[in-house]
Design a protein around this motif. Structure first.
Motif, short mmCIF file in Angstrom:
data_model
loop_
_atom_site.label_atom_id
_atom_site.label_comp_id
_atom_site.label_asym_id
_atom_site.label_seq_id
_atom_site.Cartn_x
_atom_site.Cartn_y
_atom_site.Cartn_z
N UNK A 164 33.33 -7.48 3.63
CA UNK A 164 32.91 -6.08 3.45
C UNK A 164 32.10 -5.97 2.16
N UNK A 165 31.42 -4.85 2.01
CA UNK A 165 30.62 -4.64 0.80
C UNK A 165 31.52 -4.63 -0.43
N UNK A 190 38.83 -5.78 12.60
CA UNK A 190 39.90 -6.00 11.60
C UNK A 190 39.63 -5.23 10.31
N UNK A 191 40.73 -4.97 9.59
CA UNK A 191 40.61 -4.48 8.21
C UNK A 191 40.52 -5.70 7.30
N UNK A 192 39.75 -5.59 6.23
CA UNK A 192 39.63 -6.74 5.33
C UNK A 192 40.00 -6.36 3.91
N UNK A 214 30.10 -0.32 6.02
CA UNK A 214 30.28 -1.73 6.39
C UNK A 214 29.73 -2.03 7.79
N UNK A 240 44.65 -12.98 11.35
CA UNK A 240 44.57 -12.81 9.89
C UNK A 240 45.85 -13.28 9.19
N UNK A 267 34.54 -6.07 -0.82
CA UNK A 267 35.04 -7.41 -1.13
C UNK A 267 33.95 -8.29 -1.73
N UNK A 315 46.29 -7.35 2.64
CA UNK A 315 45.51 -6.85 3.77
C UNK A 315 45.58 -7.81 4.94
N UNK A 371 35.96 -11.93 13.95
CA UNK A 371 37.25 -11.22 14.06
C UNK A 371 36.97 -9.72 14.14
N UNK A 429 32.45 -13.15 9.37
CA UNK A 429 33.85 -12.74 9.56
C UNK A 429 33.96 -11.51 10.46
N UNK A 430 33.08 -10.55 10.22
CA UNK A 430 33.12 -9.31 11.02
C UNK A 430 32.83 -9.60 12.50
#
Lengths: 322, 250
Positions: A73-74, B248-250, B68, A191, A76, A183, B245, B241-242
């Motif tokens: 994500x942006x 998902x929440x990251x 995102x 995950x 992260x 998370x 998977x 990753x997106x």
């Protein structure tokens, strides 16, 4: 007698009076500053330890830098980029502090690239999964904090002062790692598996970060006396295990150690024997990524040569013109 | 108006993100430690701009998307950055000159966008301008350092100029949506901006004693989602990753 066998820079014995006064200052918790007299062995020990520390920050950029372009994500991505940048900053900071002991950054870099100087063995393990960013922050930075907080009181002033600043940032690093793990542990099955797998791979190398067992640690006694070190390797390792086990439980992850058990009597966790052969092997250069890491550093150094040269020549031209 | 605005916000966001992504590749591999840190710093600032711009685009979008989603779930043909920013990082001279061209553009652009009739964009531009002023000081200095020092450095930056120069006109391209925003004073007239940009660039290249190439392929297409081969690989890496998977929440 604590001074026995200590030699000055020319190989002669250190003057007894100076040694006594020096130790007295240390016993009184005074800081030793760059211009103060210090035994040659103290200087050398600090150069070894501090440059090793700086090198660890720089090489430590690589396993995490590996994921900057792939962060999910942006947010992260920003955090990871900032964190790896902090590490470069720590490296710069500690190199500068080490230079006060009379060694140049160029020489330290040469020692790193030639393999003469070591860096933390943990960075010779690969980071194949995103969860490794979590595990490194949580475990590796967690272990680093255990090691580094006492260094804020190290007897050498420039080192102690740099560690105060560094520790502040490290605790942010540790928290972001734990946040990634949280998370993932609350996420999808894939995950969770990713998180557990990262813990499995990084647990033992993290324990190894505290160095050899006290009975085998060759630098410990003198370093304790000089207050470069405040706690023994095994004490710090125990503290780390005691703090980390409940965190793993909170995440619902399993620490990969069948012998791990709370010992009511000791008031500590008992844990299994570290694979010291692996530790020694990685230190010797035979870890999974030793060659790769040094090659990456060497490549950056070689490819940067013309840039450094250009900067130097330009500066000289400017001076000549002025 | 929202459609045109979203289109432009994405143009700006995609430009910042792709540029940041390339700069971030230097992290841990810079020519020396101070510069490693500086490159990462610029990458971080640009990523920050991208995030704000994506958030704004998501906010006004008709679709139910997050910032995102916009960064990680669009394919090549939906990205709107100019081709310049998706080019590989190249060597330090290439990175430096690419950065300078963009910094020179951004300094003028954000200074103008500060007065945008669209308040959220004006706010983002105010913040971005402050940081971009630092960026251009650095990239400009490095252009001079590389050009006026050793033969090797000079050759490298001249080679970079030969490769990159004709990627710059694309920065000023517009389409119907952008022309509408220009008419509404939401964004500046890019043809006016171009004159200023050209003046500044000519001055620096002259000071650097570099030769502007006479001709070359003039890049175009980013605004329409027509890209080089490089962007696909960048997104492949960035969106892995997106994509692997989903949901998902990251």
């Amino acid at each position: 007698m604590y001074s026995q066998g200590l030699q000055d820079a020319k190989g002669g014995p250190e003057p007894e009076g100076l040694l006594k006064a020096f130790q007295k200052r240390i016993d009184n918790e005074e800081k030793i500053e760059p211009r103060d007299w210090m035994p040659e062995a103290y200087r050398k020990t600090l150069i070894r330890q501090m440059s090793q520390h700086a090198h660890s920050e720089i090489v430590g950029q690589l396993p995490e830098g590996n994921w900057i372009t792939r962060a999910p994500t942006l947010k992260r991505k920003m955090i990871l980029l900032a964190k790896v940048q902090d590490e470069a900053g720590h490296g710069l900071y500690i190199y500068s502090a080490t230079e006060t002991l009379g060694i140049t950054r160029e020489e330290m870099t040469r020692q790193l690239l030639s393999g003469e100087a070591k860096y933390s063995s943990i960075f010779n393990y690969p980071t194949p999964s995103w969860a490794d960013m979590g595990a490194i922050g949580w475990l590796v930075d967690g272990a680093a904090i255990m090691n580094q907080v006492p260094l804020c009181r190290a007897s050498y002033g420039p080192y102690a002062r740099s560690m105060i600043r560094i520790c502040k940032e490290e605790s942010f690093h540790q928290r972001q790692g734990y946040d990634i793990m949280t998370t993932l542990a609350r996420g999808s099955n894939a995950q969770k598996k990713m998180a557990q797998d990262a813990l499995n791979r990084f647990w033992w190398p993290a324990l190894m970060m505290f160095g050899p067992s006290d009975k085998d640690s060759k630098h410990s006694v003198q370093s304790m006396q000089w207050k470069i070190k405040r706690f023994s390797n095994d004490d710090l390792r125990q503290k780390f295990v005691d703090v980390t086990v409940p965190q793993a439980e909170h995440l619902g992850l399993t620490i990969p150690d069948e012998d791990l058990k709370w010992n009511e009597e000791r008031g500590h966790y008992d844990f299994g024997e570290i694979d010291w052969d692996e530790f020694i092997n990685v230190i010797k250069g035979n870890g999974p990524c030793n060659k790769e890491r040094l090659r990456a550093r060497q490549k950056a150094h070689d490819e940067g040569e013309w840039v450094r040269k250009a900067a130097e020549v330009y500066q000289q031209n400017q001076r000549d013109a002025a | 108006m929202n459609k045109a605005l979203e289109h432009y916000l994405l143009r700006l966001a995609d430009t910042a993100l792709t540029q940041s992504q390339r700069l971030a590749e230097w992290c841990g591999h810079g020519p020396f430690l101070e510069e490693d840190i500086a490159l990462t710093n610029v990458a971080l600032d640009l990523l920050g701009h991208a995030k704000l711009l994506y958030e704004q685009a998501a906010e006004i979008s008709d679709r139910d998307v997050s910032a995102d989603d916009l960064a990680f779930l669009r394919d090549v043909d939906a990205f709107k950055n100019p081709l310049l920013t998706e080019l590989p990082r190249g060597d330090f001279a290439y990175t430096t000159l690419k950065q300078y061209f963009l910094d020179q553009f951004n300094v003028l652009l954000y200074a103008a966008l500060k007065d945008s009739q669209y308040e959220p964009l004006a706010e983002i531009a105010t913040k971005a301008l402050k940081e971009t002023r630092y960026h251009i000081t650095r990239s400009r200095d490095w252009c001079l350092r590389l050009s006026l020092s050793t033969d090797e450095a000079k050759q490298k930056i001249q080679a970079a100029l030969d490769d990159l120069y004709f990627y710059t006109p694309e920065l000023f391209e517009t389409d119907d949506d952008l022309n509408q925003l220009i008419a509404e004073s939401i964004m500046p007239d890019l043809s006016v901006l171009k004159e200023h940009w050209q003046g500044q660039v000519d001055e620096l290249l002259n000071e650097c004693q570099l030769q502007v190439p006479k001709s070359g392929w003039v890049a175009t297409g980013g605004l329409r989602g027509e890209h080089s081969e490089h962007l696909g690989y960048m997104l492949d890496d960035m969106q892995f990753l997106q994509r692997a998977y989903p949901g998902c929440e990251w």
